[in-house]
Design a protein around this motif. Structure first.
Motif, PDB file in Angstrom:
ATOM      1  N   TYR A   1       0.881  -1.434   5.211  1.00 37.04           N
ATOM      2  CA  TYR A   1       1.180  -2.095   3.947  1.00 37.04           C
ATOM      3  C   TYR A   1       1.276  -1.072   2.838  1.00 37.04           C
ATOM      4  O   TYR A   1       0.824   0.079   2.980  1.00 37.04           O
ATOM      5  CB  TYR A   1       0.122  -3.153   3.613  1.00 37.04           C
TER       6      TYR A   1
ATOM      7  N   SER B   1      -1.690  -7.629   6.720  1.00 40.27           N
ATOM      8  CA  SER B   1      -0.491  -6.850   7.064  1.00 40.27           C
ATOM      9  C   SER B   1      -0.466  -6.457   8.534  1.00 40.27           C
ATOM     10  O   SER B   1       0.420  -5.719   8.969  1.00 40.27           O
ATOM     11  CB  SER B   1      -0.418  -5.591   6.191  1.00 40.27           C
TER      12      SER B   1
ATOM     13  N   ASN C   1       4.543  -9.245  10.020  1.00 43.94           N
ATOM     14  CA  ASN C   1       3.098  -9.171   9.812  1.00 43.94           C
ATOM     15  C   ASN C   1       2.542 -10.556   9.488  1.00 43.94           C
ATOM     16  O   ASN C   1       3.276 -11.509   9.264  1.00 43.94           O
ATOM     17  CB  ASN C   1       2.734  -8.131   8.743  1.00 43.94           C
TER      18      ASN C   1
ATOM     19  N   PRO D   1      -5.617  -6.692   2.708  1.00 40.81           N
ATOM     20  CA  PRO D   1      -4.790  -5.777   3.504  1.00 40.81           C
ATOM     21  C   PRO D   1      -4.730  -6.108   4.994  1.00 40.81           C
ATOM     22  O   PRO D   1      -3.737  -5.793   5.650  1.00 40.81           O
ATOM     23  CB  PRO D   1      -5.471  -4.420   3.270  1.00 40.81           C
TER      24      PRO D   1
ATOM     25  N   GLN E   1       2.786 -10.211  -2.462  1.00 40.58           N
ATOM     26  CA  GLN E   1       2.649  -8.967  -1.698  1.00 40.58           C
ATOM     27  C   GLN E   1       1.201  -8.769  -1.274  1.00 40.58           C
ATOM     28  O   GLN E   1       0.265  -9.080  -2.028  1.00 40.58           O
ATOM     29  CB  GLN E   1       3.111  -7.781  -2.559  1.00 40.58           C
ATOM     30  N   VAL E   2       1.019  -8.242  -0.085  1.00 41.16           N
ATOM     31  CA  VAL E   2      -0.317  -7.974   0.451  1.00 41.16           C
ATOM     32  C   VAL E   2      -0.995  -6.863  -0.360  1.00 41.16           C
ATOM     33  O   VAL E   2      -0.353  -5.911  -0.803  1.00 41.16           O
ATOM     34  CB  VAL E   2      -0.216  -7.553   1.930  1.00 41.16           C
TER      35      VAL E   2
END
Length: 334
Positions: free
Chosen positions: A239, A106, A113, A103, A164-165
């Motif tokens: 995020y 982000s 980001n 995370p 995706q984070v």
């Protein structure tokens, strides 16, 4: 690329102006009957009921007539389409990216980001590949092979854009990521193998030590480059948490273990780069690219496609249309 096997037949094109003159302007060419009929106003209206339609069909007939001659002449020249392609005789470098998906990636200290910027820069790096196989491992609490080694760079970029984070939880298992990348590199036939680690944090995993992983890849002859992403201090982040199904925002106390990353890279003969900005991140990958150049043996193969057969078919088709118009529609006798 177009090539002509018998270009001497192009000389026939020099006779086209003469042919046009004889066909349309020379009064003594034959096939034309001159007579006088009708007087007064009837002289202008005789044979006029469908003159516009006749002119259209006459024009089409002439167009297909000349297309027939054009195709025949071009066919005589032996026109050939040549497609050249580069064939590499040796394998390039095998490269696997180990990308931090925690995370903290982000954080918004870049123009976007950190994660989005890293993906974009990796994509730019991939665009300059020619004969290198590339793959990608994602790192969070676990390590996952996202993209196996491939030379299909379009597929790579499509998969990269879908990442995706936060999908692998909180944490940064650097040792697992390096080890997983090594597993997929050890049996490849490439003479040069490289791992590029991009992370903004510290190792949080105790199952596999990063140093133990680096010792293993050192024995395999794999070089590791490390890139520390982001700035230090408090940074805003945002995020989407896939587990909680909600957007998470806050302030991150950003810190990256530069000393660890530097030690890991140097142990394998690689280098560490600190990337506090988008430009420095891009420059880091460009420097890695310059260090990982391999000699490439290339031969040029030519694929020849003779177009004469196609032109012969087109010529026959045009001739039949012209013949049909002149004989069936215009009812020409000659």
């Amino acid at each position: 690329m177009i090539s002509l096997e018998h270009p001497v037949f192009l000389i026939f094109f020099l006779f086209i102006p003469l042919g046009i003159y004889l066909r349309y302007y020379w009064r003594k060419r034959g096939g034309r009957i001159t007579f006088s009929i009708g007087v007064g106003p009837t002289r202008k209206t005789l044979f006029k009921p469908h003159q516009k339609d006749v002119q259209i069909f006459w024009f089409l007939g002439e167009v297909f007539y000349w297309l027939t001659l054009l195709c025949v002449v071009m066919s005589l020249t032996g026109i050939t389409y040549i497609k050249s392609k580069r064939v590499y005789l040796n394998r390039g470098t095998d490269i696997i990216f180990v990308l931090d998906e925690s995370p903290s990636m982000s954080a918004k200290d870049y123009s976007g980001n950190r994660f989005e910027t890293a993906c974009r820069v990796i994509g730019e790096f991939i665009e300059s590949r020619e004969n290198d196989s590339v793959g990608l491992v994602s790192v969070g609490e676990q390590a996952v092979l996202r993209i196996p080694l491939t030379m299909d760079y379009r597929f790579f970029n499509e998969r990269l854009a879908s990442l995706q984070v936060g999908t692998l939880g909180n944490g940064t298992a650097l040792g697992r990521g390096i080890s997983l990348a090594a597993v997929h590199l050890k049996d490849t036939p490439a003479a040069q193998k490289t791992i590029i680690l991009l992370t903004d944090g510290e190792n949080t995993d105790t199952l596999i030590s990063p140093f133990a992983a680096v010792e293993a890849i050192e024995e395999l002859g794999i070089r590791l480059y490390t890139v520390g992403i982001g700035t230090l201090g408090n940074v805003e982040f945002e995020y989407f948490d896939p587990e909680e199904r909600k957007i998470v925002t806050g302030i991150l106390e950003s810190r990256c273990d530069d000393e660890l990353l530097k030690a890991l890279a140097e142990k394998t003969g690689g280098k560490f780069y600190s990337a506090a900005s988008v430009r420095s991140l891009s420059d880091a990958l460009k420097r890695i690219e310059s260090l990982e150049l391999t000699s490439k043996s290339v031969k040029i193969e030519r694929e020849l496609t003779n177009l004469s057969h196609f032109l012969n078919i087109v010529a026959i088709f045009c001739f039949l249309i012209s013949f049909f118009i002149k004989k069936s529609i215009l009812k020409e006798l000659l």
